[in-house]
Design a protein around this motif. Structure first.
Motif, PDB file in Angstrom:
ATOM      1  N   TYR A   3       0.841  -1.201   0.000  1.00 13.77           N
ATOM      2  CA  TYR A   3       0.000   0.000   0.000  1.00 13.77           C
ATOM      3  C   TYR A   3       0.877   1.253   0.000  1.00 13.77           C
ATOM      4  O   TYR A   3       0.664   2.167  -0.786  1.00 13.77           O
ATOM      5  CB  TYR A   3      -0.920   0.003   1.233  1.00 13.77           C
ATOM      6  N   GLU A   4       1.884   1.275   0.886  1.00  8.67           N
ATOM      7  CA  GLU A   4       2.744   2.445   0.976  1.00  8.67           C
ATOM      8  C   GLU A   4       3.466   2.686  -0.339  1.00  8.67           C
ATOM      9  O   GLU A   4       3.616   3.822  -0.780  1.00  8.67           O
ATOM     10  CB  GLU A   4       3.769   2.285   2.111  1.00  8.67           C
ATOM     11  N   GLY A   5       3.896   1.600  -0.979  1.00  6.25           N
ATOM     12  CA  GLY A   5       4.571   1.731  -2.265  1.00  6.25           C
ATOM     13  C   GLY A   5       3.667   2.339  -3.317  1.00  6.25           C
ATOM     14  O   GLY A   5       4.083   3.232  -4.065  1.00  6.25           O
ATOM     15  N   ARG A   6       2.421   1.884  -3.383  1.00  5.59           N
ATOM     16  CA  ARG A   6       1.471   2.439  -4.361  1.00  5.59           C
ATOM     17  C   ARG A   6       1.223   3.926  -4.105  1.00  5.59           C
ATOM     18  O   ARG A   6       1.178   4.735  -5.033  1.00  5.59           O
ATOM     19  CB  ARG A   6       0.145   1.676  -4.318  1.00  5.59           C
ATOM     20  N   VAL A   7       1.079   4.281  -2.839  1.00 10.05           N
ATOM     21  CA  VAL A   7       0.814   5.679  -2.492  1.00 10.05           C
ATOM     22  C   VAL A   7       2.019   6.547  -2.839  1.00 10.05           C
ATOM     23  O   VAL A   7       1.872   7.614  -3.437  1.00 10.05           O
ATOM     24  CB  VAL A   7       0.452   5.815  -0.995  1.00 10.05           C
ATOM     25  N   LEU A   8       3.205   6.090  -2.478  1.00  9.98           N
ATOM     26  CA  LEU A   8       4.396   6.890  -2.745  1.00  9.98           C
ATOM     27  C   LEU A   8       4.658   7.021  -4.240  1.00  9.98           C
ATOM     28  O   LEU A   8       5.035   8.099  -4.716  1.00  9.98           O
ATOM     29  CB  LEU A   8       5.606   6.298  -2.018  1.00  9.98           C
ATOM     30  N   VAL A   9       4.431   5.959  -4.987  1.00 12.52           N
ATOM     31  CA  VAL A   9       4.578   6.038  -6.444  1.00 12.52           C
ATOM     32  C   VAL A   9       3.546   7.004  -7.015  1.00 12.52           C
ATOM     33  O   VAL A   9       3.856   7.835  -7.871  1.00 12.52           O
ATOM     34  CB  VAL A   9       4.461   4.641  -7.094  1.00 12.52           C
ATOM     35  N   LEU A  11       2.112   9.562  -5.586  1.00 12.11           N
ATOM     36  CA  LEU A  11       2.390  10.953  -5.224  1.00 12.11           C
ATOM     37  C   LEU A  11       3.769  11.431  -5.675  1.00 12.11           C
ATOM     38  O   LEU A  11       4.079  12.617  -5.556  1.00 12.11           O
ATOM     39  CB  LEU A  11       2.229  11.151  -3.715  1.00 12.11           C
ATOM     40  N   ALA A  12       4.579  10.534  -6.211  1.00 12.36           N
ATOM     41  CA  ALA A  12       5.911  10.924  -6.683  1.00 12.36           C
ATOM     42  C   ALA A  12       5.836  11.804  -7.922  1.00 12.36           C
ATOM     43  O   ALA A  12       6.715  12.632  -8.153  1.00 12.36           O
ATOM     44  CB  ALA A  12       6.749   9.683  -6.974  1.00 12.36           C
ATOM     45  N   ASP A  13       4.791  11.646  -8.694  1.00 18.23           N
ATOM     46  CA  ASP A  13       4.636  12.440  -9.914  1.00 18.23           C
ATOM     47  C   ASP A  13       4.124  13.833  -9.564  1.00 18.23           C
ATOM     48  O   ASP A  13       3.106  13.966  -8.882  1.00 18.23           O
ATOM     49  CB  ASP A  13       3.657  11.735 -10.850  1.00 18.23           C
ATOM     50  N   PRO A  14       4.799  14.895 -10.025  1.00 19.17           N
ATOM     51  CA  PRO A  14       4.372  16.255  -9.670  1.00 19.17           C
ATOM     52  C   PRO A  14       2.957  16.607 -10.148  1.00 19.17           C
ATOM     53  O   PRO A  14       2.239  17.329  -9.459  1.00 19.17           O
ATOM     54  CB  PRO A  14       5.397  17.166 -10.341  1.00 19.17           C
ATOM     55  N   THR A  15       2.555  16.087 -11.292  1.00 17.74           N
ATOM     56  CA  THR A  15       1.207  16.382 -11.778  1.00 17.74           C
ATOM     57  C   THR A  15       0.164  15.715 -10.895  1.00 17.74           C
ATOM     58  O   THR A  15      -0.844  16.325 -10.539  1.00 17.74           O
ATOM     59  CB  THR A  15       1.041  15.920 -13.243  1.00 17.74           C
ATOM     60  N   ARG A  16       0.426  14.471 -10.485  1.00 13.48           N
ATOM     61  CA  ARG A  16      -0.527  13.795  -9.589  1.00 13.48           C
ATOM     62  C   ARG A  16      -0.587  14.500  -8.240  1.00 13.48           C
ATOM     63  O   ARG A  16      -1.653  14.623  -7.649  1.00 13.48           O
ATOM     64  CB  ARG A  16      -0.160  12.323  -9.440  1.00 13.48           C
ATOM     65  N   ARG A  17       0.575  14.967  -7.759  1.00 12.16           N
ATOM     66  CA  ARG A  17       0.560  15.716  -6.497  1.00 12.16           C
ATOM     67  C   ARG A  17      -0.272  16.979  -6.640  1.00 12.16           C
ATOM     68  O   ARG A  17      -1.029  17.341  -5.744  1.00 12.16           O
ATOM     69  CB  ARG A  17       1.984  16.070  -6.057  1.00 12.16           C
ATOM     70  N   ALA A  18      -0.141  17.670  -7.769  1.00 13.76           N
ATOM     71  CA  ALA A  18      -0.922  18.890  -7.997  1.00 13.76           C
ATOM     72  C   ALA A  18      -2.415  18.569  -8.027  1.00 13.76           C
ATOM     73  O   ALA A  18      -3.231  19.307  -7.456  1.00 13.76           O
ATOM     74  CB  ALA A  18      -0.484  19.559  -9.297  1.00 13.76           C
ATOM     75  N   ILE A  19      -2.781  17.481  -8.674  1.00 11.47           N
ATOM     76  CA  ILE A  19      -4.190  17.061  -8.709  1.00 11.47           C
ATOM     77  C   ILE A  19      -4.662  16.729  -7.299  1.00 11.47           C
ATOM     78  O   ILE A  19      -5.734  17.163  -6.861  1.00 11.47           O
ATOM     79  CB  ILE A  19      -4.373  15.858  -9.657  1.00 11.47           C
ATOM     80  N   PHE A  20      -3.859  15.964  -6.569  1.00 13.66           N
ATOM     81  CA  PHE A  20      -4.198  15.582  -5.198  1.00 13.66           C
ATOM     82  C   PHE A  20      -4.381  16.818  -4.318  1.00 13.66           C
ATOM     83  O   PHE A  20      -5.352  16.927  -3.564  1.00 13.66           O
ATOM     84  CB  PHE A  20      -3.099  14.668  -4.644  1.00 13.66           C
ATOM     85  N   SER A  40      -3.698  17.922 -20.266  1.00 13.06           N
ATOM     86  CA  SER A  40      -4.812  17.524 -21.130  1.00 13.06           C
ATOM     87  C   SER A  40      -5.814  16.648 -20.379  1.00 13.06           C
ATOM     88  O   SER A  40      -5.492  16.051 -19.348  1.00 13.06           O
ATOM     89  CB  SER A  40      -4.287  16.751 -22.339  1.00 13.06           C
ATOM     90  N   GLN A  41      -7.021  16.573 -20.930  1.00 13.96           N
ATOM     91  CA  GLN A  41      -8.068  15.756 -20.316  1.00 13.96           C
ATOM     92  C   GLN A  41      -7.659  14.285 -20.236  1.00 13.96           C
ATOM     93  O   GLN A  41      -7.827  13.672 -19.170  1.00 13.96           O
ATOM     94  CB  GLN A  41      -9.386  15.941 -21.080  1.00 13.96           C
ATOM     95  N   PRO A  42      -7.099  13.677 -21.293  1.00 11.61           N
ATOM     96  CA  PRO A  42      -6.701  12.271 -21.169  1.00 11.61           C
ATOM     97  C   PRO A  42      -5.632  12.059 -20.089  1.00 11.61           C
ATOM     98  O   PRO A  42      -5.666  11.069 -19.358  1.00 11.61           O
ATOM     99  CB  PRO A  42      -6.162  11.920 -22.556  1.00 11.61           C
ATOM    100  N   ALA A  43      -4.711  13.004 -19.974  1.00 11.14           N
ATOM    101  CA  ALA A  43      -3.664  12.879 -18.950  1.00 11.14           C
ATOM    102  C   ALA A  43      -4.259  13.000 -17.552  1.00 11.14           C
ATOM    103  O   ALA A  43      -3.895  12.234 -16.643  1.00 11.14           O
ATOM    104  CB  ALA A  43      -2.582  13.928 -19.170  1.00 11.14           C
ATOM    105  N   ILE A  44      -5.173  13.951 -17.356  1.00  6.97           N
ATOM    106  CA  ILE A  44      -5.840  14.099 -16.052  1.00  6.97           C
ATOM    107  C   ILE A  44      -6.550  12.800 -15.695  1.00  6.97           C
ATOM    108  O   ILE A  44      -6.440  12.305 -14.568  1.00  6.97           O
ATOM    109  CB  ILE A  44      -6.853  15.268 -16.070  1.00  6.97           C
ATOM    110  N   SER A  45      -7.268  12.239 -16.647  1.00  3.70           N
ATOM    111  CA  SER A  45      -7.999  10.990 -16.398  1.00  3.70           C
ATOM    112  C   SER A  45      -7.048   9.867 -16.003  1.00  3.70           C
ATOM    113  O   SER A  45      -7.335   9.095 -15.081  1.00  3.70           O
ATOM    114  CB  SER A  45      -8.808  10.597 -17.629  1.00  3.70           C
ATOM    115  N   GLN A  46      -5.914   9.776 -16.679  1.00  5.30           N
ATOM    116  CA  GLN A  46      -4.941   8.730 -16.352  1.00  5.30           C
ATOM    117  C   GLN A  46      -4.354   8.946 -14.956  1.00  5.30           C
ATOM    118  O   GLN A  46      -4.203   8.000 -14.182  1.00  5.30           O
ATOM    119  CB  GLN A  46      -3.825   8.699 -17.401  1.00  5.30           C
ATOM    120  N   HIS A  47      -4.037  10.178 -14.614  1.00  2.00           N
ATOM    121  CA  HIS A  47      -3.499  10.470 -13.280  1.00  2.00           C
ATOM    122  C   HIS A  47      -4.540  10.168 -12.201  1.00  2.00           C
ATOM    123  O   HIS A  47      -4.202   9.626 -11.143  1.00  2.00           O
ATOM    124  CB  HIS A  47      -3.053  11.933 -13.188  1.00  2.00           C
ATOM    125  N   LEU A  48      -5.795  10.493 -12.460  1.00  2.00           N
ATOM    126  CA  LEU A  48      -6.854  10.182 -11.491  1.00  2.00           C
ATOM    127  C   LEU A  48      -6.992   8.680 -11.302  1.00  2.00           C
ATOM    128  O   LEU A  48      -7.232   8.212 -10.179  1.00  2.00           O
ATOM    129  CB  LEU A  48      -8.184  10.789 -11.937  1.00  2.00           C
TER     130      LEU A  48
END
Length: 118
Positions: A3-9, A11-20, A40-48
């Motif tokens: 679980y911790e690995g999935r969360v850290l991976v 949140l490691a991406d700056p775009t995902r952190r910005a979304i979060f 872009s919308q497809p990128a946002i969807s993938q990050h979500l």
């Protein structure tokens, strides 16, 4: 992956952190996130999708769109995992403070002098 690995991976991406971080401020649809971030919308969807798989965000249908928000159930285990490190550091600090008091009870500790090389 843990679980911790999935969360850290996730949140490691700056775009995902910005979304979060944006979702921590306000619930948002994909369209809201696209307007708020230079992604872009497809990128946002993938990050979500990655954030959702990590248990950090959830989505609720609202009409024809889905509204994303932070998933409190996903934050609990993350907080517990992080608290473990904080508790270890506090315990180490307490042990050091207790050992200093035991070495010289009631006396002021002499100040340590920096090695001046003289």
């Amino acid at each position: 992956m843990t679980y911790e690995g999935r969360v850290l991976v996730a949140l490691a991406d700056p775009t995902r952190r910005a979304i979060f971080e944006r979702l921590a401020e306000t619930r948002s649809s994909v369209a809201d996130l696209v307007r708020a971030l230079p992604v872009s919308q497809p990128a946002i969807s993938q990050h979500l999708k990655v954030l959702k798989e990590a248990g950090l965000v959830g989505a609720e249908p609202e009409g024809r769109k889905r509204i994303y928000s932070i998933d409190p159930a996903g934050l609990g285990p993350l907080r517990q995992w992080l608290d473990r490190f904080w508790e270890d550091q506090l315990a180490a600090f307490k042990a050091l403070a207790d050992s200093d008091e035991a070495a010289a009870p009631g006396q002021a500790k002499p100040e340590r002098q920096a090695n001046s090389g003289l």
